[in-house]
Write an enzyme that holds these catalytic residues in place. Structure first.
Site, PDB file in Angstrom:
ATOM      1  N   GLY A  50       0.767  -1.244   0.000  1.00 39.86           N
ATOM      2  CA  GLY A  50       0.000   0.000   0.000  1.00 39.86           C
ATOM      3  C   GLY A  50       0.796   1.290   0.000  1.00 39.86           C
ATOM      4  O   GLY A  50       0.309   2.318  -0.466  1.00 39.86           O
ATOM      5  N   GLU A 104       3.769   4.076   6.045  1.00 39.38           N
ATOM      6  CA  GLU A 104       2.565   3.243   5.930  1.00 39.38           C
ATOM      7  C   GLU A 104       1.510   3.941   5.089  1.00 39.38           C
ATOM      8  O   GLU A 104       1.403   5.169   5.106  1.00 39.38           O
ATOM      9  CB  GLU A 104       1.983   3.019   7.335  1.00 39.38           C
ATOM     10  N   ASP A 105       0.693   3.163   4.408  1.00 39.76           N
ATOM     11  CA  ASP A 105      -0.439   3.741   3.694  1.00 39.76           C
ATOM     12  C   ASP A 105      -1.531   4.166   4.671  1.00 39.76           C
ATOM     13  O   ASP A 105      -2.077   5.250   4.577  1.00 39.76           O
ATOM     14  CB  ASP A 105      -1.004   2.760   2.646  1.00 39.76           C
ATOM     15  N   ASP A 108      -4.939   1.484  10.855  1.00 41.42           N
ATOM     16  CA  ASP A 108      -6.341   1.207  11.181  1.00 41.42           C
ATOM     17  C   ASP A 108      -6.395   0.762  12.650  1.00 41.42           C
ATOM     18  O   ASP A 108      -6.341   1.596  13.543  1.00 41.42           O
ATOM     19  CB  ASP A 108      -6.828   0.138  10.193  1.00 41.42           C
ATOM     20  N   LYS A 136      -6.919   6.128  11.161  1.00 35.12           N
ATOM     21  CA  LYS A 136      -8.318   6.000  11.602  1.00 35.12           C
ATOM     22  C   LYS A 136      -8.327   6.041  13.132  1.00 35.12           C
ATOM     23  O   LYS A 136      -8.240   4.995  13.784  1.00 35.12           O
ATOM     24  CB  LYS A 136      -8.908   4.669  11.119  1.00 35.12           C
ATOM     25  N   PHE A 157     -14.100   2.515   4.622  1.00 37.51           N
ATOM     26  CA  PHE A 157     -13.109   1.757   3.855  1.00 37.51           C
ATOM     27  C   PHE A 157     -12.790   2.524   2.576  1.00 37.51           C
ATOM     28  O   PHE A 157     -13.676   2.852   1.800  1.00 37.51           O
ATOM     29  CB  PHE A 157     -13.634   0.356   3.523  1.00 37.51           C
ATOM     30  N   ASP A 164      -5.853  -0.680  -1.617  1.00 37.56           N
ATOM     31  CA  ASP A 164      -6.616  -1.587  -2.469  1.00 37.56           C
ATOM     32  C   ASP A 164      -7.880  -2.106  -1.812  1.00 37.56           C
ATOM     33  O   ASP A 164      -8.022  -2.107  -0.592  1.00 37.56           O
ATOM     34  CB  ASP A 164      -5.755  -2.813  -2.819  1.00 37.56           C
ATOM     35  N   ARG A 170      -5.363   0.300  -6.556  1.00 40.79           N
ATOM     36  CA  ARG A 170      -4.125   0.944  -6.087  1.00 40.79           C
ATOM     37  C   ARG A 170      -3.650   2.066  -7.004  1.00 40.79           C
ATOM     38  O   ARG A 170      -2.974   2.988  -6.581  1.00 40.79           O
ATOM     39  CB  ARG A 170      -2.994  -0.088  -5.961  1.00 40.79           C
TER      40      ARG A 170
HETATM   41  P1  IMP Z   1      -4.158  -2.443  10.919  1.00 42.43           P
HETATM   42  O1  IMP Z   1      -3.159  -3.515  11.247  1.00 42.43           O
HETATM   43  O2  IMP Z   1      -5.542  -2.786  11.411  1.00 42.43           O
HETATM   44  O3  IMP Z   1      -3.723  -1.058  11.367  1.00 42.43           O
HETATM   45  O4  IMP Z   1      -4.344  -2.439   9.359  1.00 42.43           O
HETATM   46  C1  IMP Z   1      -3.415  -1.860   8.548  1.00 42.43           C
HETATM   47  C2  IMP Z   1      -3.521  -2.368   7.134  1.00 42.43           C
HETATM   48  O5  IMP Z   1      -4.875  -2.713   6.784  1.00 42.43           O
HETATM   49  C3  IMP Z   1      -3.122  -1.289   6.155  1.00 42.43           C
HETATM   50  O6  IMP Z   1      -1.732  -1.293   5.928  1.00 42.43           O
HETATM   51  C4  IMP Z   1      -3.941  -1.649   4.929  1.00 42.43           C
HETATM   52  O7  IMP Z   1      -3.254  -2.592   4.148  1.00 42.43           O
HETATM   53  C5  IMP Z   1      -5.194  -2.264   5.490  1.00 42.43           C
HETATM   54  N1  IMP Z   1      -6.324  -1.309   5.580  1.00 42.43           N
HETATM   55  C6  IMP Z   1      -6.874  -0.772   6.693  1.00 42.43           C
HETATM   56  N2  IMP Z   1      -7.868   0.060   6.411  1.00 42.43           N
HETATM   57  C7  IMP Z   1      -7.956   0.093   5.063  1.00 42.43           C
HETATM   58  C8  IMP Z   1      -8.818   0.805   4.150  1.00 42.43           C
HETATM   59  O8  IMP Z   1      -9.702   1.601   4.497  1.00 42.43           O
HETATM   60  N3  IMP Z   1      -8.584   0.575   2.826  1.00 42.43           N
HETATM   61  C9  IMP Z   1      -7.628  -0.286   2.373  1.00 42.43           C
HETATM   62  N4  IMP Z   1      -6.810  -0.962   3.192  1.00 42.43           N
HETATM   63  C10 IMP Z   1      -6.976  -0.783   4.533  1.00 42.43           C
HETATM   64 MG    MG Z   2      -0.652  -1.958   4.197  1.00 42.78          MG
END
Ligand code: IMP
Ligand code: MG
Length: 179
Positions: A50, A104-105, A108, A136, A157, A164, A170
């Site tokens: 991402g 990081e992209d 979450d 977020k 989302f 993606d 992407r």
């Molecule tokens: P976390 O471990 O829950 O913080 O999730 C992080 C990863 O989940 C990111 O690096 C993304 O790859 C994916 N992700 C979380 N939210 C989104 C979203 O809204 N769109 C696309 N990918 C997401």
């Molecule tokens: Mg990611």
């Protein structure tokens, strides 16, 4: 006219324009330039897949010498986090004693970034900070500081600009949200 697209089974509409994203990246690049003005050759460490667009744009707004490298962390499928964080792969530079900026992209729940930070600290990085394009705050469950946040969003989302929906979207210049 409002741009709409379909990826797999879902409809998306534009939520954040490419111009807004550029402006947000310029803002954090300014902060990073200030903070790293006197730091010895930091490593920008992008988390694939991402982060590839964000890192490319961010790197070109930095005015200090740095290395660029990428790692991969498979932890996410479809529209909801699986909660399974796997191994950090592709870390081939020596991290010991280095100043690392993880790119990081999106952060979450924070599980992925928490795991990445743990791993980098275990490898004895001199310092580790995080730059993320999206954050977020309402979904975040960790206590790690996210140092540089370009844009905060709700729990929607989103896709585009590197992010993606099941591997699609992407390449989009703007950020789209599900209907
Ligand atoms: P976390 O471990 O829950 O913080 O999730 C992080 C990863 O989940 C990111 O690096 C993304 O790859 C994916 N992700 C979380 N939210 C989104 C979203 O809204 N769109 C696309 N990918 C997401
Ligand atoms: Mg990611």
């Amino acid at each position: 006219m409002e741009k709409r697209i379909k990826l797999h089974d879902r409809e998306f509409r534009v939520m954040i324009s490419a111009e807004k994203i550029e402006e947000a990246i310029s803002n954090i690049a300014e902060k990073i330039n200030r903070d790293y003005a006197d730091v010895e050759c930091p490593i920008l460490l992008g988390v694939l897949n991402g982060s590839f667009v964000f890192l490319a744009d961010l790197a070109r707004k930095l005015d200090f010498t740095c290395e660029v490298s990428f790692v991969k962390l498979a932890s996410y499928e479809g529209c909801s986090s699986t909660g399974k964080v796997q191994e950090l792969i592709g870390l081939n530079n020596s991290i010991e004693g280095r100043n690392v900026i993880v790119v990081e992209d999106i952060v979450d729940s924070g599980r992925s970034i928490a795991y990445t930070l743990q791993t980098l600290r275990a490898k004895k990085a001199a310092s580790v900070k995080v730059a993320t394009l999206f954050f977020k705050p309402n979904a975040y469950k960790e206590s790690e500081t996210i140092d540089y946040i370009a844009l905060e969003i709700g729990n929607e989302f989103i896709v585009g600009y590197g992010l993606d929906y099941d591997q699609l979207g992407r390449e989009l210049k703007d950020i789209y949200v599900t209907e």
